[in-house]
Design an enzyme around this catalytic site. Structure first.
Site, short mmCIF file in Angstrom:
data_model
loop_
_atom_site.label_atom_id
_atom_site.label_comp_id
_atom_site.label_asym_id
_atom_site.label_seq_id
_atom_site.Cartn_x
_atom_site.Cartn_y
_atom_site.Cartn_z
CG ASP A 65 1.12 -3.01 3.74
OD1 ASP A 65 1.85 -3.49 4.35
OD2 ASP A 65 -0.15 -3.50 4.84
CB ILE A 130 -5.84 -5.08 6.44
CG1 ILE A 130 -6.30 -5.99 8.02
CG2 ILE A 130 -6.38 -3.72 7.12
CD1 ILE A 130 -5.28 -5.99 9.15
CB VAL A 131 -4.41 -2.92 1.94
CG1 VAL A 131 -4.64 -2.24 0.75
CG2 VAL A 131 -3.52 -2.27 2.78
CG LEU A 132 -6.66 -7.38 -0.78
CD1 LEU A 132 -6.62 -8.64 -1.15
CD2 LEU A 132 -6.64 -6.11 -1.59
CE LYS A 166 -18.12 -12.23 4.08
NZ LYS A 166 -18.06 -13.30 5.77
CG PHE A 193 3.32 -10.11 -3.79
CD1 PHE A 193 4.07 -9.09 -3.84
CD2 PHE A 193 2.76 -10.81 -4.33
CE1 PHE A 193 3.52 -8.02 -4.79
CE2 PHE A 193 1.99 -8.97 -5.89
CZ PHE A 193 2.80 -8.05 -5.96
CB THR A 196 9.25 -10.12 0.58
OG1 THR A 196 8.03 -10.11 -0.23
CG2 THR A 196 10.96 -9.97 0.05
#
Length: 526
Positions: A65, A130-132, A166, A193, A196
């Site tokens: 990302d 979203i990236v996954l 999915k 993570f 931040t």
């Protein structure tokens, strides 16, 4: 992901061999693992994930990302170089608007240019849900199946998008209309993570944890109810002993609860799914409200609507209904949105029924910690529930409604024109003008404007820096920094102790000008 195919059988069904039937089964096994310091060079988990082949010079294609790259890109490069890894980074800008096949094609082009072993060089995805989803979609279709590893960096990714199989992208105005089922080889969950992650996205992820609590885990609900403010303040990173104990149990129960529901039904052959709670009306609401609502916020509004509906049907008591709404507000989540009108509800019910193969299969709460399925909801019933929800939302008031709390611009005139009324939150209709926030040593956090309100930041402890639209301001105990509505904030803590501050959101009266981040003398630093 391990796939073990059972020897297929071939049956000749006609004498003349004009018709055949093939039967085969395949088992899938993947690992979801909590780990600390996934980018720590001393931790080999990231490069070991998804492959049993060890080479002197591993190769990895990494999709990350764009915001995460800005925060952790240097750490990632140092990790890969420490392990003598040949790599290529694909930096994706992630939003619901860019969650499309074009992003999938961007990943595929990068894979083609880099070239990977089809089975022993898994694609690594680092980012939020979203990236996954995008990387999972690309990996599942690239050469018909390429292994991938998930490293979720958002709370919603850690407890929801990162642990299932999915994938999906949006198509036109439909959320996740295109997708596949593709298990990661490994999902590595590192809650560090979250240090931040901005406040709003912490709340966004807590919505999916609340979902599990409401449908199947009353103990999890009580934990959240007892420690809501602590979970928000510490971002589930365990900055105190109590906070660490609570956060670990919340993670354990949320992820376990999710996987208990997913594992027996990974391919959704059974369409009655408890984890669809909050996901019946929210897809339509989220897409129509873009970019105003985050996924978890839309899910919360959906859960609030069906909680009212369940109360109207006698499945949830008024006391439990109010407990649910109270916790939603304390988690800084919305319970209402003006788009909840007849047209949206009718369209969403029709789309959900079609998606669930002609039956509503609507998960409805029963008390707190239980649920059932209903197939007989009517549009009229939903409209009535939305009206009740709106009235409950508008009726929310401060516990002790005295005079409006006001603050006066620092350094300005203390007359009526200089005052600002602390806002009534436009999302949740709860009075939440003042919140507490913190940043651990060495961390950086970016918060993009979304509230449309002026903000005051009063520094409590530690030393750091706030960049308001790239204009730097020192953060020291006792300093008060005022910024305009719409300004993007970047906090940095280069010190050795936690940096903490109060955030006061302050909309001005109609026509009033906002404090200027470029003019601290008239409202910047005190």
């Amino acid at each position: 992901m391990n796939t073990d195919a059972v020897e297929p059988t071939l049956t000749q069904t006609t004498v003349a061999a004009q018709q055949w039937r093939v039967e085969a089964t395949q088992t899938i096994a993947y690992e979801v693992r909590m780990t600390d310091g996934v980018l720590d060079p001393a931790n080999p988990a990231l490069l070991e994930a998804g492959t049993a082949v060890r080479t002197a010079r591993p190769r990895r294609f990494v999709v990350i990302d764009a915001v995460v790259h800005e925060l952790y890109g240097d750490n990632l490069r140092k990790y890969l170089e420490h392990h003598n890894c040949e790599y290529r980074l694909c930096v994706l800008s992630a939003s619901e608007e860019t969650k499309t096949m074009e992003s999938v094609f961007t990943v595929v082009r990068g894979l083609d240019a880099f070239g990977i072993s089809r089975r022993h060089e898994p694609v690594i995805a680092i980012g939020g849900g979203i990236v996954l989803d995008v990387v999972g979609m690309a990996a599942s279709t690239y050469r018909r199946s390429t292994p991938h590893v998930r490293v979720p960096t958002s709370l919603i990714g850690l407890v929801d998008a990162g642990v299932g199989i999915k994938t999906g992208v949006n198509f036109e105005d439909h959320k996740n209309r295109l997708g596949t089922y593709s298990a990661p080889a490994v999902a590595l969950l590192d809650r560090a993570f979250l240090a931040t992650l901005d406040d709003r996205h912490v709340s966004n992820g807590l919505a999916e944890i609340l979902k599990i609590a409401l449908i199947k885990d009353a103990r999890l609900f009580r934990l959240m109810e007892e420690h809501a403010e602590l979970l928000l303040a510490e971002r589930l990173t365990g900055q105190t002993q109590v906070g660490d104990t609570v956060a670990r149990e919340v993670f354990s129960r949320a992820v376990s609860g999710m996987l208990e529901e997913l594992a027996p039904n990974l391919w959704e052959k059974q369409l009655e799914r408890l984890v669809d709670y909050g996901h019946s009306f929210s897809p339509t609401l989220e897409m129509r409200a873009l970019p105003a609502l985050l996924h978890g916020e839309a899910v919360t509004i959906d859960m609030a609507l069906t909680t009212v509906l369940a109360a109207e049907r006698g499945l949830v008591s008024t006391q439990d209904r109010d407990r649910v709404f109270g916790l939603m507000r304390r988690l800084r989540l919305p319970v209402w949105h003006p788009l909840l009108e007849t047209d949206l509800l009718e369209h969403a019910l029709r789309e959900t029924t079609r998606h669930r193969d002609g039956l509503q299969r609507m998960p409805i709460p029963v008390g707190i910690g239980g649920a059932c399925f209903r197939h007989d909801l009517t549009v009229a019933e939903l409209v009535r529930a939305a009206e009740v929800l709106r009235d409950l939302s508008e009726g929310a008031a401060p516990a002790a409604p005295a005079e409006d709390l006001v603050v006066t611009d620092v350094g300005g005139e203390s007359d009526e024109a200089g005052k600002r009324v602390i806002r009534r939150d436009g999302l949740s209709s709860a009075w939440e003008g003042i919140t507490w926030s913190s940043l651990p040593p060495g961390a950086v956090r970016e918060e993009h404007a979304g509230t449309g309100t002026d903000k005051l930041f009063f520094v409590l402890a530690g030393e750091g820096e706030l960049h308001a639209d790239e204009v730097p301001h020192e953060m020291r105990p006792g300093y008060l920094i005022a910024t305009r509505a719409g300004v993007a904030h970047r906090f940095a803590n280069p010190g050795a102790e936690d940096l903490s501050w109060l955030v006061i959101e302050v909309p001005g009266p109609p026509g009033a000008s906002a404090p200027s981040a470029q003019a601290p003398a008239s409202g910047g630093v005190a």
